[in-house]
Design a protein around this motif. Sequence first.
Motif, PDB file in Angstrom:
ATOM      1  N   LYS A 276      -4.900  -5.944   3.533  1.00 45.40           N
ATOM      2  CA  LYS A 276      -6.251  -6.100   4.083  1.00 45.40           C
ATOM      3  C   LYS A 276      -6.283  -5.843   5.578  1.00 45.40           C
ATOM      4  N   ASN A 277      -5.203  -6.152   6.270  1.00 43.32           N
ATOM      5  CA  ASN A 277      -5.148  -5.882   7.705  1.00 43.32           C
ATOM      6  C   ASN A 277      -5.136  -4.385   7.982  1.00 43.32           C
ATOM      7  N   ARG A 278      -4.443  -3.630   7.149  1.00 44.81           N
ATOM      8  CA  ARG A 278      -4.355  -2.172   7.354  1.00 44.81           C
ATOM      9  C   ARG A 278      -5.600  -1.445   6.845  1.00 44.81           C
ATOM     10  N   TRP A 279      -6.240  -1.988   5.816  1.00 43.89           N
ATOM     11  CA  TRP A 279      -7.466  -1.387   5.275  1.00 43.89           C
ATOM     12  C   TRP A 279      -8.541  -2.472   5.203  1.00 43.89           C
ATOM     13  N   PRO A 280      -9.139  -2.821   6.322  1.00 43.19           N
ATOM     14  CA  PRO A 280     -10.075  -3.963   6.363  1.00 43.19           C
ATOM     15  C   PRO A 280     -11.266  -3.817   5.434  1.00 43.19           C
ATOM     16  N   GLN A 281     -11.675  -2.597   5.151  1.00 43.11           N
ATOM     17  CA  GLN A 281     -12.849  -2.366   4.313  1.00 43.11           C
ATOM     18  C   GLN A 281     -12.499  -2.205   2.835  1.00 43.11           C
TER      19      GLN A 281
ATOM     20  N   ASP B 283      -7.477  16.369   5.145  1.00 40.87           N
ATOM     21  CA  ASP B 283      -7.507  17.190   3.933  1.00 40.87           C
ATOM     22  C   ASP B 283      -7.221  16.384   2.672  1.00 40.87           C
ATOM     23  N   CYS B 284      -7.233  15.052   2.785  1.00 39.76           N
ATOM     24  CA  CYS B 284      -6.911  14.200   1.640  1.00 39.76           C
ATOM     25  C   CYS B 284      -7.976  14.328   0.557  1.00 39.76           C
ATOM     26  N   ASN B 285      -7.533  14.444  -0.686  1.00 36.06           N
ATOM     27  CA  ASN B 285      -8.476  14.551  -1.795  1.00 36.06           C
ATOM     28  C   ASN B 285      -8.386  13.344  -2.718  1.00 36.06           C
ATOM     29  N   TYR B 286      -7.962  12.204  -2.161  1.00 32.97           N
ATOM     30  CA  TYR B 286      -7.890  10.952  -2.913  1.00 32.97           C
ATOM     31  C   TYR B 286      -8.610   9.855  -2.138  1.00 32.97           C
ATOM     32  N   GLU B 287      -9.222   8.941  -2.871  1.00 30.53           N
ATOM     33  CA  GLU B 287      -9.877   7.786  -2.256  1.00 30.53           C
ATOM     34  C   GLU B 287      -9.606   6.554  -3.109  1.00 30.53           C
ATOM     35  N   VAL B 288      -8.839   5.593  -2.549  1.00 31.11           N
ATOM     36  CA  VAL B 288      -8.580   4.342  -3.259  1.00 31.11           C
ATOM     37  C   VAL B 288      -9.840   3.486  -3.182  1.00 31.11           C
ATOM     38  N   ILE B 289     -10.450   3.212  -4.326  1.00 30.41           N
ATOM     39  CA  ILE B 289     -11.726   2.484  -4.349  1.00 30.41           C
ATOM     40  C   ILE B 289     -11.560   1.029  -4.771  1.00 30.41           C
ATOM     41  N   TRP B 290     -10.377   0.679  -5.292  1.00 27.06           N
ATOM     42  CA  TRP B 290     -10.130  -0.711  -5.715  1.00 27.06           C
ATOM     43  C   TRP B 290      -8.634  -0.905  -5.815  1.00 27.06           C
ATOM     44  N   SER B 291      -8.160  -2.053  -5.399  1.00 29.04           N
ATOM     45  CA  SER B 291      -6.726  -2.331  -5.450  1.00 29.04           C
ATOM     46  C   SER B 291      -6.513  -3.787  -5.818  1.00 29.04           C
ATOM     47  N   ASN B 292      -5.311  -4.072  -6.294  1.00 30.12           N
ATOM     48  CA  ASN B 292      -4.959  -5.443  -6.679  1.00 30.12           C
ATOM     49  C   ASN B 292      -3.516  -5.726  -6.291  1.00 30.12           C
ATOM     50  N   GLN B 293      -3.294  -6.868  -5.672  1.00 31.08           N
ATOM     51  CA  GLN B 293      -1.940  -7.332  -5.380  1.00 31.08           C
ATOM     52  C   GLN B 293      -1.945  -8.848  -5.447  1.00 31.08           C
ATOM     53  N   TRP B 294      -1.085  -9.380  -6.280  1.00 26.58           N
ATOM     54  CA  TRP B 294      -0.968 -10.833  -6.421  1.00 26.58           C
ATOM     55  C   TRP B 294       0.478 -11.158  -6.728  1.00 26.58           C
ATOM     56  N   GLU B 295       1.078 -11.974  -5.888  1.00 28.83           N
ATOM     57  CA  GLU B 295       2.466 -12.369  -6.068  1.00 28.83           C
ATOM     58  C   GLU B 295       2.511 -13.786  -6.615  1.00 28.83           C
ATOM     59  N   PRO B 296       3.111 -13.983  -7.774  1.00 27.00           N
ATOM     60  CA  PRO B 296       3.143 -15.326  -8.362  1.00 27.00           C
ATOM     61  C   PRO B 296       3.971 -16.299  -7.521  1.00 27.00           C
ATOM     62  N   SER B 297       3.653 -17.581  -7.661  1.00 26.98           N
ATOM     63  CA  SER B 297       4.435 -18.663  -7.039  1.00 26.98           C
ATOM     64  C   SER B 297       4.426 -18.615  -5.520  1.00 26.98           C
TER      65      SER B 297
ATOM     66  N   GLY C 217       0.770  -1.243   0.000  1.00 23.35           N
ATOM     67  CA  GLY C 217       0.000   0.000   0.000  1.00 23.35           C
ATOM     68  C   GLY C 217       0.797   1.286   0.000  1.00 23.35           C
ATOM     69  N   GLY C 218       1.988   1.284  -0.579  1.00 21.66           N
ATOM     70  CA  GLY C 218       2.805   2.486  -0.590  1.00 21.66           C
ATOM     71  C   GLY C 218       2.160   3.663  -1.310  1.00 21.66           C
ATOM     72  N   PHE C 219       1.577   3.418  -2.472  1.00 19.20           N
ATOM     73  CA  PHE C 219       0.882   4.501  -3.175  1.00 19.20           C
ATOM     74  C   PHE C 219      -0.279   5.027  -2.331  1.00 19.20           C
ATOM     75  N   ARG C 220      -1.020   4.117  -1.724  1.00 17.11           N
ATOM     76  CA  ARG C 220      -2.184   4.531  -0.934  1.00 17.11           C
ATOM     77  C   ARG C 220      -1.772   5.394   0.254  1.00 17.11           C
ATOM     78  N   ILE C 221      -0.724   4.991   0.951  1.00 20.74           N
ATOM     79  CA  ILE C 221      -0.260   5.790   2.081  1.00 20.74           C
ATOM     80  C   ILE C 221       0.192   7.169   1.609  1.00 20.74           C
ATOM     81  N   GLY C 222       0.915   7.201   0.486  1.00 21.71           N
ATOM     82  CA  GLY C 222       1.385   8.482  -0.020  1.00 21.71           C
ATOM     83  C   GLY C 222       0.261   9.413  -0.413  1.00 21.71           C
ATOM     84  N   LEU C 223      -0.798   8.875  -1.004  1.00 20.45           N
ATOM     85  CA  LEU C 223      -1.908   9.709  -1.471  1.00 20.45           C
ATOM     86  C   LEU C 223      -2.886  10.057  -0.357  1.00 20.45           C
TER      87      LEU C 223
END
Length: 432
Positions: A52-57, A27-41, A13-19
């Motif tokens: 998901k632990n940091r952003w349960p919803q 005063d944040c003017n950004y809202e992450v509404i969908w994200s994807n993370q999948w590590e192969p293998s 969630g580095g981008f999310r924390i930064g935004l």
Amino acid sequence: MALKVVELFAGVGGFRIGLEGYPRRKDCNYEVIWSNQWEPSTKKQQASRIYKNRWPQAEHSVENIADVVENKWHTIPDHDLLVGGFPCQDYSVATSLKNSEGLIGKKGVLWWSIEAILRKKVNKPKYLLLENVDRLLKSPSKQRGRDFAVMLASLNNLGYAVEWRVINAAEYGMPQRRRRIFILAYHQDSGLYNRMVQTTEKENWLQTDGVFAHAFQIKTFNDNSYQGTLEEDLAAVSATFNLGGKASPFLNSGLMYKGTYVTNKSFPDYTGPRTTLGDILLEESLVPESFFIRDEDIHSPKGWKYLKGAKNEARYNKKLDFHYTYIEGGMVFPEALDNASRTIITKEGGKTPTRFKHVVQQGGRLRRLTPIELERLNMFPDNHTELNGVSATKRAFLMGNALVVGIIDRLGKILDQQIHQKTHTLHREDGL
């Protein structure tokens, strides 16, 4: 109304924390509404567990994004800003679009997942913010700059103008010498697109007027500006761009609009406060004993001192039956605490001595860096990656893959100001 954000290759969630900030800024003017993370293998998908632990919803997808794009791309909601630190791969074009039913590039190359989202969306995101290693500008080795040219041509065909900058976080006061390319793109339906294209002197956008110029000031360009054009046919770009060229035409700053690119070499202009490696260290009493290094591991034949030291020694390659002289320069050992840290890598964790892991001296003893300290070098909150079942070695791996959050924080604030044409309020005394 907050800008709706989709975060791809989200990691922890580095981008999310930064935004947005963590916790979310008022005063944040950004809202992450969908994200994807999948590590192969891997079955455990630890990065997504932490996310998901940091952003349960969170509306968070734990699937291969290539499969999502191919089979259920409609589940990706419309959004204003698409962000992501996508892998650096071979972006060569397998076939032209008209002959491939939508598959332009090689399967498994994740840039083409981004391209497919942009292509399939009727309501395309107006803005993109992407991150990659800086070698993207000059890869592959046999056709310098081709991969970046393919990306730029793809975005041009989709109606985007682009600006890019290679940023070393430490050169703007941040605690780690981490050099990455950041790419901003503006769709032709956006005000930023029109303002960039209408700028008569394009280098003014790069030096003073654009988002990067406001967020990360640079000195006046030298006289080595370069300009070129890109074909619309991606297969042709892939096959012929800079063919036979010894160096990439793309320098560390540039922009592209309507198939034309302008690029120059920029130099940071920063006089604000700086954070050093010593500034982020935990107090000695808070460091677990397991991170301190035993004397025998320092001085053993293959120990820390040997691996970090200079070498000029005879070696033998048994497989090739080949004798040779191995020469290698020494590294600072232990690390200097009065400067920004070297770049942290994915193999930072674990007790095994290696050349590239960080070793600091504290209280007269040598030790490795803790997960909290690695998080601080990327400007994450302390213990952001702490979760039951996630080892210290895995936490180090995750930070080695992460970005410096402070860069996204600055870019996000300036991008918001530029989109809404707010008064520029970030000044050098604020660390800019």
